[in-house]
Write a protein that holds these residues in place. Structure first.
Motif, short mmCIF file in Angstrom:
data_model
loop_
_atom_site.label_atom_id
_atom_site.label_comp_id
_atom_site.label_asym_id
_atom_site.label_seq_id
_atom_site.Cartn_x
_atom_site.Cartn_y
_atom_site.Cartn_z
N ILE A 40 10.19 -4.46 -3.25
CA ILE A 40 10.09 -3.09 -3.76
C ILE A 40 8.65 -2.78 -4.19
O ILE A 40 8.13 -1.69 -3.90
N SER A 41 8.01 -3.72 -4.86
CA SER A 41 6.70 -3.46 -5.45
C SER A 41 5.58 -3.32 -4.43
O SER A 41 4.73 -2.42 -4.56
N LEU A 42 5.55 -4.19 -3.43
CA LEU A 42 4.40 -4.21 -2.53
C LEU A 42 4.26 -2.95 -1.67
O LEU A 42 3.13 -2.46 -1.51
N PRO A 43 5.34 -2.38 -1.12
CA PRO A 43 5.15 -1.10 -0.41
C PRO A 43 4.64 0.01 -1.33
O PRO A 43 3.81 0.83 -0.93
N ILE A 44 5.15 0.04 -2.58
CA ILE A 44 4.66 1.03 -3.55
C ILE A 44 3.18 0.80 -3.84
O ILE A 44 2.38 1.73 -3.88
N ALA A 45 2.82 -0.48 -4.03
CA ALA A 45 1.42 -0.83 -4.30
C ALA A 45 0.53 -0.44 -3.12
O ALA A 45 -0.60 0.04 -3.32
N PHE A 46 1.03 -0.65 -1.91
CA PHE A 46 0.25 -0.30 -0.71
C PHE A 46 -0.01 1.21 -0.68
O PHE A 46 -1.12 1.65 -0.39
N LEU A 47 1.01 2.00 -0.99
CA LEU A 47 0.87 3.46 -1.00
C LEU A 47 -0.11 3.89 -2.09
O LEU A 47 -0.97 4.74 -1.86
N ILE A 48 0.04 3.30 -3.29
CA ILE A 48 -0.89 3.61 -4.39
C ILE A 48 -2.31 3.25 -3.99
O ILE A 48 -3.26 4.02 -4.21
N GLY A 49 -2.47 2.08 -3.38
CA GLY A 49 -3.79 1.62 -2.96
C GLY A 49 -4.41 2.52 -1.91
O GLY A 49 -5.61 2.82 -1.97
N ALA A 94 4.78 -2.65 -13.24
CA ALA A 94 3.58 -3.42 -13.57
C ALA A 94 2.97 -4.07 -12.33
O ALA A 94 1.76 -3.99 -12.11
N ILE A 95 3.80 -4.70 -11.50
CA ILE A 95 3.30 -5.35 -10.28
C ILE A 95 2.73 -4.31 -9.33
O ILE A 95 1.68 -4.51 -8.71
N SER A 96 3.42 -3.16 -9.19
CA SER A 96 2.97 -2.11 -8.27
C SER A 96 1.62 -1.55 -8.68
O SER A 96 0.71 -1.41 -7.85
N LEU A 97 1.48 -1.22 -9.96
CA LEU A 97 0.21 -0.64 -10.44
C LEU A 97 -0.92 -1.66 -10.37
O LEU A 97 -2.05 -1.31 -10.02
N ASN A 98 -0.62 -2.91 -10.72
CA ASN A 98 -1.65 -3.93 -10.70
C ASN A 98 -2.13 -4.20 -9.28
O ASN A 98 -3.34 -4.17 -9.00
N ALA A 99 -1.20 -4.45 -8.37
CA ALA A 99 -1.58 -4.71 -6.98
C ALA A 99 -2.21 -3.48 -6.35
O ALA A 99 -3.14 -3.60 -5.53
N GLY A 100 -1.73 -2.29 -6.72
CA GLY A 100 -2.27 -1.05 -6.16
C GLY A 100 -3.76 -0.89 -6.42
O GLY A 100 -4.51 -0.41 -5.55
N ALA A 101 -4.21 -1.30 -7.61
CA ALA A 101 -5.63 -1.18 -7.94
C ALA A 101 -6.48 -2.09 -7.05
O ALA A 101 -7.56 -1.68 -6.57
N TYR A 102 -6.01 -3.30 -6.81
CA TYR A 102 -6.77 -4.23 -5.96
C TYR A 102 -6.71 -3.81 -4.49
O TYR A 102 -7.71 -3.94 -3.76
N ILE A 103 -5.57 -3.29 -4.06
CA ILE A 103 -5.47 -2.80 -2.69
C ILE A 103 -6.36 -1.58 -2.49
O ILE A 103 -6.94 -1.39 -1.41
N ALA A 104 -6.50 -0.75 -3.52
CA ALA A 104 -7.39 0.40 -3.44
C ALA A 104 -8.82 -0.03 -3.14
O ALA A 104 -9.53 0.59 -2.34
N GLU A 105 -9.25 -1.11 -3.79
CA GLU A 105 -10.60 -1.62 -3.54
C GLU A 105 -10.72 -2.20 -2.14
O GLU A 105 -11.78 -2.11 -1.51
N ILE A 106 -9.64 -2.77 -1.64
CA ILE A 106 -9.65 -3.28 -0.25
C ILE A 106 -9.82 -2.11 0.71
O ILE A 106 -10.62 -2.17 1.66
N PHE A 107 -9.08 -1.03 0.47
CA PHE A 107 -9.20 0.16 1.32
C PHE A 107 -10.61 0.75 1.23
O PHE A 107 -11.21 1.12 2.25
#
Length: 218
Positions: free
Chosen positions: A28-37, A95-108
């Motif tokens: 559940i978290s990683l697709p949300i994180a990917f979209l946030i990122g 928490a996992i979604s927002l945290n991973a989303g920030a790091y994925i944003a930097e990857i993008f």
């Protein structure tokens, strides 16, 4: 004295149940994180100072605070302030979604900036809008370069789910702690927990590498 094999066999059903909860949170978290990122990454490379400021602030706050503090904030802080109740599993996913989303944003952001700016100018000169150029020209090339970094972040996020045990989520780590408190067989239980984490991460890593090869070949 109970044999190590019997201890493992007795503990396995509960550990596997905990592993399923871990897997559910990750799925559940990683697709949300990917979209946030993705959204935050695009905001970070936009021409708008306001959008860049919002994106940078979010990334800086998340990267500048420990995940454990973020988990406590979402589970204890927000409910206390707004006088609401957030289920532990929901708070963990957020928490996992927002945290991973920030790091994925930097990857993008890094991936997009790695593409030669001349390609954007060339596509715009052919009549494509900035959005179409980003979607059809820039992002497909950037994503090919970003896949290894995505895989690494996903692995980190899977490991991070172990911190959710502090708010009572019966994921894999919490399940291990409960079993050990009952039988005091830490060596066997933590060994099995480590093996299960390894299997989950290894399987997802292999799947990601297959996807990476297929995507790169197109």
């Amino acid at each position: 004295m109970t044999s190590s094999l019997q201890v493992i066999l007795d503990a396995l059903p509960m550990l596997l149940k905990g592993a399923l909860i871990t897997f559910k949170i990750v799925i559940i978290s990683l697709p949300i994180a990917f979209l946030i990122g993705l959204i935050t990454g695009l905001m970070n490379v936009s021409s708008s100072k306001i959008l860049r400021g919002i994106a940078s602030s979010y990334v800086d706050i998340i990267r500048g605070t420990p995940l454990l503090v973020q988990v406590f904030f979402e589970y204890f802080g927000i409910p206390a302030f707004f006088d609401i109740r957030i289920p532990a599993e929901t708070a963990g996913i957020i928490a996992i979604s927002l945290n991973a989303g920030a790091y994925i944003a930097e990857i993008f952001r890094g991936g997009i900036n790695s593409i030669n700016r001349g390609q954007m100018e060339a596509a715009r000169s052919l009549g494509l809008s900035k959005w179409l150029t980003m979607r059809l020209v820039i992002l497909p090339q950037a994503i090919r370069r970003m896949i290894p970094a995505f895989v690494n972040q996903f692995i980190v996020s899977i490991k991070d789910t172990s911190l959710l045990s502090v708010i009572g989520i019966s994921e894999l780590t919490q399940s291990g702690e409960i079993i050990i408190s009952a039988n005091y067989r830490a060596f066997e239980i933590w060994g099995v927990v480590g093996v299960i984490y390894f299997i989950i991460i290894y399987a997802l890593s292999r799947l990601a590498r297959v996807f990476e090869r297929r995507y790169a070949s197109k």
